[in-house]
Design a protein around this motif. Structure first.
Motif, PDB file in Angstrom:
ATOM      1  N   GLY A  99       0.816  -1.211   0.000  1.00 31.95           N
ATOM      2  CA  GLY A  99       0.000   0.000   0.000  1.00 31.95           C
ATOM      3  C   GLY A  99       0.847   1.257   0.000  1.00 31.95           C
ATOM      4  O   GLY A  99       0.532   2.241  -0.695  1.00 31.95           O
ATOM      5  N   LEU A 100       1.948   1.258   0.765  1.00 28.68           N
ATOM      6  CA  LEU A 100       2.851   2.402   0.779  1.00 28.68           C
ATOM      7  C   LEU A 100       3.456   2.627  -0.602  1.00 28.68           C
ATOM      8  O   LEU A 100       3.602   3.772  -1.051  1.00 28.68           O
ATOM      9  CB  LEU A 100       3.962   2.173   1.805  1.00 28.68           C
ATOM     10  N   THR A 101       3.785   1.535  -1.290  1.00 32.75           N
ATOM     11  CA  THR A 101       4.328   1.660  -2.641  1.00 32.75           C
ATOM     12  C   THR A 101       3.319   2.326  -3.566  1.00 32.75           C
ATOM     13  O   THR A 101       3.667   3.213  -4.356  1.00 32.75           O
ATOM     14  CB  THR A 101       4.701   0.272  -3.188  1.00 32.75           C
ATOM     15  N   TYR A 102       2.049   1.920  -3.457  1.00 31.55           N
ATOM     16  CA  TYR A 102       1.031   2.502  -4.326  1.00 31.55           C
ATOM     17  C   TYR A 102       0.807   3.977  -4.005  1.00 31.55           C
ATOM     18  O   TYR A 102       0.517   4.782  -4.896  1.00 31.55           O
ATOM     19  CB  TYR A 102      -0.282   1.723  -4.206  1.00 31.55           C
ATOM     20  N   ILE A 103       0.934   4.350  -2.747  1.00 36.28           N
ATOM     21  CA  ILE A 103       0.801   5.764  -2.389  1.00 36.28           C
ATOM     22  C   ILE A 103       1.924   6.573  -3.030  1.00 36.28           C
ATOM     23  O   ILE A 103       1.704   7.666  -3.577  1.00 36.28           O
ATOM     24  CB  ILE A 103       0.797   5.925  -0.856  1.00 36.28           C
ATOM     25  N   MET A 104       3.164   6.041  -2.986  1.00 30.81           N
ATOM     26  CA  MET A 104       4.275   6.747  -3.620  1.00 30.81           C
ATOM     27  C   MET A 104       4.107   6.800  -5.130  1.00 30.81           C
ATOM     28  O   MET A 104       4.399   7.824  -5.772  1.00 30.81           O
ATOM     29  CB  MET A 104       5.590   6.050  -3.254  1.00 30.81           C
ATOM     30  N   VAL A 105       3.625   5.706  -5.711  1.00 35.13           N
ATOM     31  CA  VAL A 105       3.352   5.694  -7.145  1.00 35.13           C
ATOM     32  C   VAL A 105       2.276   6.723  -7.485  1.00 35.13           C
ATOM     33  O   VAL A 105       2.340   7.407  -8.516  1.00 35.13           O
ATOM     34  CB  VAL A 105       2.930   4.280  -7.602  1.00 35.13           C
ATOM     35  N   GLY A 106       1.267   6.847  -6.619  1.00 36.72           N
ATOM     36  CA  GLY A 106       0.228   7.846  -6.838  1.00 36.72           C
ATOM     37  C   GLY A 106       0.776   9.258  -6.799  1.00 36.72           C
ATOM     38  O   GLY A 106       0.406  10.107  -7.620  1.00 36.72           O
ATOM     39  N   ALA A 107       1.681   9.519  -5.857  1.00 32.63           N
ATOM     40  CA  ALA A 107       2.306  10.841  -5.787  1.00 32.63           C
ATOM     41  C   ALA A 107       3.124  11.116  -7.041  1.00 32.63           C
ATOM     42  O   ALA A 107       3.109  12.237  -7.590  1.00 32.63           O
ATOM     43  CB  ALA A 107       3.192  10.927  -4.547  1.00 32.63           C
ATOM     44  N   PHE A 108       3.840  10.103  -7.532  1.00 26.24           N
ATOM     45  CA  PHE A 108       4.622  10.252  -8.760  1.00 26.24           C
ATOM     46  C   PHE A 108       3.703  10.526  -9.948  1.00 26.24           C
ATOM     47  O   PHE A 108       4.000  11.371 -10.807  1.00 26.24           O
ATOM     48  CB  PHE A 108       5.442   8.977  -8.989  1.00 26.24           C
ATOM     49  N   ALA A 310       9.612   5.190  -7.975  1.00 26.92           N
ATOM     50  CA  ALA A 310       8.623   6.265  -7.933  1.00 26.92           C
ATOM     51  C   ALA A 310       9.128   7.446  -7.105  1.00 26.92           C
ATOM     52  O   ALA A 310       8.899   8.613  -7.463  1.00 26.92           O
ATOM     53  CB  ALA A 310       7.310   5.732  -7.363  1.00 26.92           C
ATOM     54  N   MET A 311       9.809   7.166  -6.000  1.00 23.15           N
ATOM     55  CA  MET A 311      10.309   8.245  -5.153  1.00 23.15           C
ATOM     56  C   MET A 311      11.378   9.065  -5.882  1.00 23.15           C
ATOM     57  O   MET A 311      11.371  10.304  -5.826  1.00 23.15           O
ATOM     58  CB  MET A 311      10.900   7.665  -3.861  1.00 23.15           C
ATOM     59  N   VAL A 312      12.276   8.395  -6.601  1.00 24.35           N
ATOM     60  CA  VAL A 312      13.310   9.110  -7.361  1.00 24.35           C
ATOM     61  C   VAL A 312      12.674   9.967  -8.444  1.00 24.35           C
ATOM     62  O   VAL A 312      13.056  11.127  -8.646  1.00 24.35           O
ATOM     63  CB  VAL A 312      14.311   8.103  -7.971  1.00 24.35           C
ATOM     64  N   GLY A 313      11.704   9.417  -9.139  1.00 25.09           N
ATOM     65  CA  GLY A 313      11.005  10.200 -10.158  1.00 25.09           C
ATOM     66  C   GLY A 313      10.319  11.426  -9.578  1.00 25.09           C
ATOM     67  O   GLY A 313      10.366  12.519 -10.158  1.00 25.09           O
ATOM     68  N   PHE A 314       9.693  11.248  -8.418  1.00 26.02           N
ATOM     69  CA  PHE A 314       9.020  12.357  -7.739  1.00 26.02           C
ATOM     70  C   PHE A 314      10.022  13.452  -7.369  1.00 26.02           C
ATOM     71  O   PHE A 314       9.771  14.646  -7.574  1.00 26.02           O
ATOM     72  CB  PHE A 314       8.310  11.830  -6.492  1.00 26.02           C
ATOM     73  N   ILE A 315      11.162  13.044  -6.822  1.00 27.77           N
ATOM     74  CA  ILE A 315      12.176  14.013  -6.400  1.00 27.77           C
ATOM     75  C   ILE A 315      12.716  14.790  -7.602  1.00 27.77           C
ATOM     76  O   ILE A 315      12.898  16.017  -7.540  1.00 27.77           O
ATOM     77  CB  ILE A 315      13.315  13.290  -5.651  1.00 27.77           C
ATOM     78  N   ILE A 316      12.965  14.099  -8.704  1.00 25.87           N
ATOM     79  CA  ILE A 316      13.486  14.775  -9.893  1.00 25.87           C
ATOM     80  C   ILE A 316      12.487  15.811 -10.406  1.00 25.87           C
ATOM     81  O   ILE A 316      12.863  16.941 -10.762  1.00 25.87           O
ATOM     82  CB  ILE A 316      13.811  13.746 -10.996  1.00 25.87           C
ATOM     83  N   LEU A 317      11.228  15.455 -10.442  1.00 25.87           N
ATOM     84  CA  LEU A 317      10.215  16.400 -10.917  1.00 25.87           C
ATOM     85  C   LEU A 317      10.133  17.621 -10.010  1.00 25.87           C
ATOM     86  O   LEU A 317       9.894  18.737 -10.474  1.00 25.87           O
ATOM     87  CB  LEU A 317       8.852  15.705 -11.004  1.00 25.87           C
TER      88      LEU A 317
END
Length: 486
Positions: A99-108, A310-317
């Motif tokens: 579930g935590l993974t999906y939340i991070m994917v959702g943020a990305f 997903a977290m790395v992608g989020f940070i880059i954006l």
């Protein structure tokens, strides 16, 4: 604002549902007590999944249905209430990690939406609508369908965001879909079939995890004592025909079952709980967005972690200014809000599957199936697929079903005389059956999250039942044929 008649109508509908729910539950309780009186033992797995499906069809919230059915099955198997709750709670940690993974994917996914790419796509599609008299806009309809197919495939293999793209891509297109009178059940089938077909056939992204890390590993481990060795190159070949069954089911849904125009009430985009539109797209944003996608894919493969990717992608954006630095909390919260229901149900479904395993009756269900088969290969293939369908509906996850089925299915298939390729088909398809039609599946939950953005798409009636009937029937038939031919 609701009309003066809406409340009495809704009250009447609720009364009707209660009149349907209570007698159904009374019949279930009566049949259960009758079975106990005559000494007939109901397999706890069958009871649990049957009760869960029944409660979902009666429009009981999925989370409540999962918990209620799991506890009932645990008590029926002989566990005490404390042991049943303990078995349920012990497995929640695994689901919470997913579930935590999906939340991070959702943020990305929300961060990607801020780049303006998806809004630009929606605008381009909407601009192609012809409002002149007699215009059918069939070309726009097929552009939308092909867009959903392409996005579904890429979400599993190229840009590993799984179902998180659905609540981002679909809501801006709902107005266009309403004008085209597209039946959203057809779209649910397109999403479910395309997602399932891609990870079952293409060995990259989630496909690499399912085919190479889970299916291949379990087949070889279970078949080691029988001299069975399967290579990675055999898996896509074995799964090709079953996947064609899924594709056929999607075509039936689009060209036959749900081809009739369906009317929906048009809701303004501002009513769909979306934030301010993103900044206009420019070349720099486009380049940074593509870089974030590439980095997310590389990290996901390198570290074998969708969460890290997903977290790395989020940070880059965030660092490159695709969305403002001070908006990070808002973007993450929006992703959390978008994926919260899915994350909660995935967590509960993990406890549900843990309690199913704790009953100790999954093995007896499969063993009873083996006893019914005898030496009949045709009957054996059919029963193995049907039992796999039933178990995966309860788990809501084909990835989790493979290890459960492998230890019994592989020896059984080899004993019946099935070839290594046919053995792969039976296990791979049996574990995937039901994934696109379970009330707790991320695929159906994702489809509902996007298509119900304006409150006009029911999870069970419009997502679960259509995807179950179209994705699973074709997969079951074609997998049976493949097992008999290979």
């Amino acid at each position: 604002m609701r009309s003066s008649l809406s409340l009495p109508l809704e009250a009447g509908r609720d009364i009707f549902l209660m009149r349907r729910v209570l007698p159904t539950l009374a019949v279930i309780a009566t049949l259960y007590l009758l079975a106990l009186v005559v000494g007939y033992h109901i397999n706890a797995v069958v009871l649990t999944i049957g009760l869960m499906v029944t409660l979902c069809l009666l429009q009981v919230p999925v989370a409540i249905a999962l918990i209620t059915a799991a506890l009932a099955g645990g008590l029926h198997s002989g566990l005490s209430i404390n042991d049943a709750i303990g078995a349920f709670n012990d497995s929640l940690l695994i689901g919470s990690q997913v579930g935590l993974t999906y939340i991070m994917v959702g943020a990305f996914a929300v961060a990607l939406a801020r780049s303006g790419l998806l809004d630009l796509l929606a605008h381009k599609i909407a601009s192609r609508l012809d409002f002149s008299e007699g215009a059918t806009n069939q070309g726009v309809k097929w552009v939308i369908f092909l867009t959903f197919v392409a996005a579904s495939v890429m979400s599993q293999n190229l840009v590993p965001v799984h179902i998180a793209f659905i609540p981002i891509l679909i809501p801006p297109l709902l107005g266009v879909m309403n004008k085209l009178q597209i039946d959203r059940r057809a779209v649910a089938c397109i999403l479910a079939c395309s997602i399932s077909a891609s990870y079952l056939l293409l060995p990259t992204g989630f496909g690499a995890i399912y085919l190479n890390e889970i299916l291949l590993t379990n087949v070889n481990e279970a078949g080691q004592a029988y001299g069975l060795t399967v290579t990675a190159g055999m898996l896509p070949k074995a799964m090709f025909l079953p996947v064609m069954g899924i594709v056929l089911g999607m075509c039936v849904a689009v060209f036959y079952t749900y081809r009739t125009p369906r009317d929906y009430q048009t809701v303004a985009l501002t009513d769909l709980k979306t934030d301010k539109p993103p900044k206009p797209l420019n070349l720099t944003q486009c380049m940074f967005t593509l870089a974030a996608l590439a980095a997310a894919l590389i990290c996901q493969i390198q570290f074998d972690s969708l969460l890290i990717g997903a977290m790395v992608g989020f940070i880059i954006l965030g660092f490159t200014g695709v969305f403002r630095w001070r908006e990070q909390d808002d973007v993450f919260t929006e992703g959390l809000r978008m994926m919260a229901q899915i994350a909660v149900i995935i967590t509960i479904a993990s406890g549900f599957s843990g309690l199913l395993s704790a009953t100790g009756e999954i093995g007896s269900l499969v063993s009873a199936t083996a006893d019914m088969i005898g030496g009949n290969m045709a009957l054996g293939a059919a029963l193995m697929l049907i039992v796999g369908l039933f178990i995966t509906i309860g788990f809501g996850d084909s990835f989790a079903s493979v290890p459960i089925l492998a230890s019994i299915y592989v020896p059984l298939a080899l004993t019946l005389g099935f070839s290594p390729m046919a053995t792969v088909v039976l296990l791979g398809a049996a574990a995937a059956l039901g994934d696109a039609g379970s009330p707790a599946s991320t695929i159906t939950l994702g489809a509902t999250a996007g298509l119900n953005a304006d409150g006009q798409h029911d999870h069970i009636k419009d997502s679960v039942l259509p995807t179950f009937s179209h994705a699973n029937v074709g997969l079951l038939i074609f997998a049976w044929v493949a097992a008999m031919l290979l």
